[in-house]
Design a protein around this motif. Structure first.
Motif, mmCIF file in Angstrom:
data_model
loop_
_atom_site.group_PDB
_atom_site.id
_atom_site.type_symbol
_atom_site.label_atom_id
_atom_site.label_comp_id
_atom_site.label_asym_id
_atom_site.label_seq_id
_atom_site.Cartn_x
_atom_site.Cartn_y
_atom_site.Cartn_z
ATOM 1 N N LYS A 12 83.869 4.120 6.120
ATOM 2 C CA LYS A 12 83.129 5.694 5.769
ATOM 3 C C LYS A 12 82.267 5.775 4.907
ATOM 4 N N SER A 13 82.551 4.464 3.781
ATOM 5 C CA SER A 13 81.522 4.512 2.427
ATOM 6 C C SER A 13 80.880 3.637 2.974
ATOM 7 N N ASP A 14 80.817 2.861 3.732
ATOM 8 C CA ASP A 14 79.778 1.998 4.355
ATOM 9 C C ASP A 14 79.225 2.594 5.460
ATOM 10 N N LEU A 15 79.220 3.346 6.371
ATOM 11 C CA LEU A 15 78.532 4.202 6.964
ATOM 12 C C LEU A 15 77.704 5.048 6.470
ATOM 13 N N ILE A 16 78.096 5.599 5.482
ATOM 14 C CA ILE A 16 77.200 6.248 4.617
ATOM 15 C C ILE A 16 76.603 5.986 3.570
ATOM 16 N N VAL A 17 76.785 4.970 3.426
ATOM 17 C CA VAL A 17 75.222 4.472 2.984
ATOM 18 C C VAL A 17 74.562 3.642 4.137
ATOM 19 N N LEU A 18 75.280 3.359 4.808
ATOM 20 C CA LEU A 18 73.860 2.779 5.904
ATOM 21 C C LEU A 18 73.057 4.164 6.019
ATOM 22 N N ILE A 19 73.785 5.250 6.926
ATOM 23 C CA ILE A 19 73.354 6.218 6.979
ATOM 24 C C ILE A 19 72.080 7.055 5.833
ATOM 25 N N TYR A 32 77.043 12.338 7.446
ATOM 26 C CA TYR A 32 78.091 11.994 7.711
ATOM 27 C C TYR A 32 79.100 12.718 8.059
ATOM 28 N N ILE A 33 80.096 13.044 9.198
ATOM 29 C CA ILE A 33 81.421 13.573 9.230
ATOM 30 C C ILE A 33 82.679 12.673 9.829
ATOM 31 N N GLU A 34 82.702 12.498 9.884
ATOM 32 C CA GLU A 34 83.439 11.940 11.282
ATOM 33 C C GLU A 34 83.072 10.221 12.077
ATOM 34 N N HIS A 35 83.513 9.030 11.763
ATOM 35 C CA HIS A 35 83.369 8.368 12.863
ATOM 36 C C HIS A 35 85.089 7.996 13.919
ATOM 37 N N LYS A 61 77.745 -7.044 9.335
ATOM 38 C CA LYS A 61 76.071 -7.089 8.570
ATOM 39 C C LYS A 61 75.726 -6.674 6.920
ATOM 40 N N HIS A 62 76.090 -5.249 7.462
ATOM 41 C CA HIS A 62 75.490 -4.340 5.945
ATOM 42 C C HIS A 62 76.619 -4.523 5.085
ATOM 43 N N GLN A 63 77.991 -5.102 5.612
ATOM 44 C CA GLN A 63 79.114 -4.749 4.364
ATOM 45 C C GLN A 63 79.214 -5.784 3.191
ATOM 46 N N THR A 64 78.612 -7.492 4.704
ATOM 47 C CA THR A 64 79.229 -8.818 3.969
ATOM 48 C C THR A 64 77.642 -8.398 2.825
ATOM 49 N N ASP A 65 76.917 -7.696 3.222
ATOM 50 C CA ASP A 65 74.987 -8.125 2.028
ATOM 51 C C ASP A 65 74.948 -9.773 2.232
#
Length: 86
Positions: A12-19, A32-35, A61-65
């Motif tokens: 969730k937190s990674d998706l919010i940053v990606l968004i 973001y609401i949900e996924h 890929k985004h999570q591992t940087d």
């Protein structure tokens, strides 16, 4: 008695940053609401004004940087946006 679903979700937190990064390409994305997982490799993200699809490999890929997500990849995600009509 109501039971709260307390399940901290790292995605969730990674998706919010990606968004937030995708909003640089497509500023009209909602919040973001949900996924949920649509298939083994696709995540559907419900936003306040629609939906987007994100490939789970790109999120990893985004999570591992290990490698920055390119502008082309952000655009590809932004192009999956489907706006809902209220």
């Amino acid at each position: 008695m109501a039971i709260l679903d307390f399940n901290p979700d790292d995605q969730k937190s990674d998706l919010i940053v990606l968004i937030k990064k995708i909003k640089g390409v497509k500023p009209d994305l909602g919040a973001y609401i949900e996924h949920f997982h649509y298939s083994d490799d696709i995540i559907i993200v419900k936003l306040t004004n629609g939906f987007i699809k994100i490939n789970e490999d790109l999120l990893l890929k985004h999570q591992t940087d290990k490698e920055m997500i390119s502008h082309k990849e952000l655009t590809k995600i932004a192009d999956t946006f489907v706006q809902t009509v209220l």
